[in-house]
Design a protein around this motif. Structure first.
Motif, PDB file in Angstrom:
ATOM      1  N   ASN A 231       0.838  -1.203   0.000  1.00  0.00           N
ATOM      2  CA  ASN A 231       0.000   0.000   0.000  1.00  0.00           C
ATOM      3  C   ASN A 231       0.874   1.254   0.000  1.00  0.00           C
TER       4      ASN A 231
ATOM      5  N   VAL B  92      -5.441   8.274   2.324  1.00  0.00           N
ATOM      6  CA  VAL B  92      -5.043   6.906   2.634  1.00  0.00           C
ATOM      7  C   VAL B  92      -4.905   6.784   4.153  1.00  0.00           C
TER       8      VAL B  92
ATOM      9  N   TYR C 218       2.062   9.613  -5.343  1.00  0.00           N
ATOM     10  CA  TYR C 218       2.717  10.874  -4.980  1.00  0.00           C
ATOM     11  C   TYR C 218       3.667  11.335  -6.088  1.00  0.00           C
TER      12      TYR C 218
ATOM     13  N   ARG D 231      -7.466  11.621  -2.771  1.00  0.00           N
ATOM     14  CA  ARG D 231      -7.483  10.367  -2.009  1.00  0.00           C
ATOM     15  C   ARG D 231      -6.874  10.607  -0.629  1.00  0.00           C
TER      16      ARG D 231
ATOM     17  N   VAL E 123      -2.133  11.329   3.807  1.00  0.00           N
ATOM     18  CA  VAL E 123      -1.817  10.045   4.439  1.00  0.00           C
ATOM     19  C   VAL E 123      -2.002  10.191   5.939  1.00  0.00           C
TER      20      VAL E 123
ATOM     21  N   LEU F  28       1.098   4.405  -2.680  1.00  0.00           N
ATOM     22  CA  LEU F  28       0.882   5.824  -2.388  1.00  0.00           C
ATOM     23  C   LEU F  28       2.112   6.655  -2.753  1.00  0.00           C
TER      24      LEU F  28
ATOM     25  N   GLN G   3      -5.565  -0.060  -8.876  1.00  0.00           N
ATOM     26  CA  GLN G   3      -5.834   1.212  -8.205  1.00  0.00           C
ATOM     27  C   GLN G   3      -6.249   2.289  -9.214  1.00  0.00           C
TER      28      GLN G   3
ATOM     29  N   LEU H  10      -3.682  14.379  -2.154  1.00  0.00           N
ATOM     30  CA  LEU H  10      -3.291  13.142  -1.494  1.00  0.00           C
ATOM     31  C   LEU H  10      -2.936  13.438  -0.050  1.00  0.00           C
TER      32      LEU H  10
END
Length: 355
Positions: free
Chosen positions: A101, A123, A109, A121, A162, A105, A305, A160
């Motif tokens: 995962n 995550v 990125y 997104r 995280v 990401l 994805q 994005l």
């Protein structure tokens, strides 16, 4: 030895954890599903009901808004509740492949920094590692270091985010699961006995991205192959890779995006104050043989994805598939599991519960 599929209790993992969705379901099919989860099949026809889809989407958005407030309060990270909530919550272990995962990401990125386009997104990770499990603890640190770089990069802005939610437990799960859009179930095929997180997330309207491993196989059968995102090697193909003498360098040398992603880890991009911090991760995936075949499944996972992102751009189509996932969860009630034990193992007959 008799195989028995796990189950989860709908009283906690839908009725208690997600009261708004529970109320919506009950308003259309009655409350019998609480004791007979197979009744959720009645939702199948409602997937084509525009008014029901609208209310379903509103419930999901409200749950995402609630979680975004919790994340902001606890972690100081502002996330967009309209973004795709991509969730992986489970014990941190190499076979469960939280690291795969992370590779995705980082790839995403890199694409965004290079001017690429993808739907916003968020995550979200949660989980604990055994105290002596050095690699698992290093992965937790990596997730947090990647989050620090990604969340503060002006080139990425809010496209994005995280988040690692600490102290993962049942209370946190009851906040996260109702808010999830995407359920990450990406273990190496042949390593997961069953799993129950995949059931809880799908029961709450998350679409699954996963390998054909554990209960993912049965979830696909119940919700339909078109309503789940499956990628990667099968268990038989994994065995063949091992038997043939799997070489991760073939994937490293043959995939420029993968090589760029791994080189960033090796060279300390996400740990500028300690350049060699994640060299053990790089070494584990290359020199030490990549035992759980992350590099072998990388390209398939990235492509899958991309399909996720494409579908998320069509909210109506996503909502249909999410509703069909809820409708297909009847088999995964712990009531069915206990009933099977009673019949197959214990030869015990059910007795009515007194009023």
């Amino acid at each position: 030895i008799v195989n028995m599929t796990n189950g989860v209790t709908p009283r906690r993992w839908l009725n208690q954890a997600n009261p708004a969705l529970s109320a919506l379901i009950t308003s259309r099919i009655g409350k019998g599903w609480l004791k007979d989860l197979d009744q959720l099949r009645q939702l199948t026809q409602l997937a084509n009901d525009a008014a029901f889809r609208e209310r379903f989407v509103r419930v999901k958005h409200d749950n995402k808004l609630r979680l975004s407030h919790v994340i902001a309060k606890r972690l100081g990270i502002k996330v967009d509740p309209d973004s795709l909530f991509d969730v992986q919550i489970k014990r941190i272990h190499e076979y469960k492949r939280q690291l795969l995962n992370v590779l995705h990401l980082i790839t995403l990125y890199n694409r965004l920094r290079a001017g690429g386009d993808a739907p916003p997104r968020t995550v979200i990770f949660g989980g604990k590692a055994a105290p002596g499990y050095r690699m698992a603890k290093l992965v937790i640190r990596l997730i947090n270091d990647v989050a620090d770089i990604v969340n503060n990069d002006p080139l990425v802005r809010d496209r994005l985010k995280v988040v690692f939610i600490p102290n993962y437990d049942v209370s946190n799960a009851e906040l996260i699961i109702p808010a999830a859009d995407l359920s990450e179930q990406i273990s190496t095929a042949g390593t997961e006995a069953s799993g129950t997180g995949n059931m809880k997330l799908a029961l709450n309207g998350a679409l699954t991205i996963g390998t054909l491993d554990g209960a993912n196989v049965e979830i696909r059968n119940e919700v339909g192959a078109e309503n789940i995102f499956i990628f990667g090697l099968t268990a038989d193909e994994v065995a063949q890779q091992y038997a043939a003498g799997y070489n991760p360098w073939v994937h490293y040398d043959g995939n420029a995006e993968l090589r760029q992603t791994l080189d960033l880890l090796r060279d300390g991009y996400f740990s500028p104050e300690e350049r060699d911090r994640y060299k053990p991760v790089f070494d584990q995936l290359t020199y030490h043989g990549d035992h759980y075949l992350l590099l072998a499944d990388y390209a398939s996972y990235i492509a899958c994805q991309e399909q996720v992102g494409t579908l998320y751009r069509d909210p109506d189509a996503w909502a249909r598939k999410a509703i069909l996932n809820v409708a297909g969860m009847g088999k995964f009630s712990s009531d069915r599991t206990i009933g099977q034990y009673a019949k197959t193992i214990w030869s015990a007959e059910a007795v009515p519960r007194p009023a």
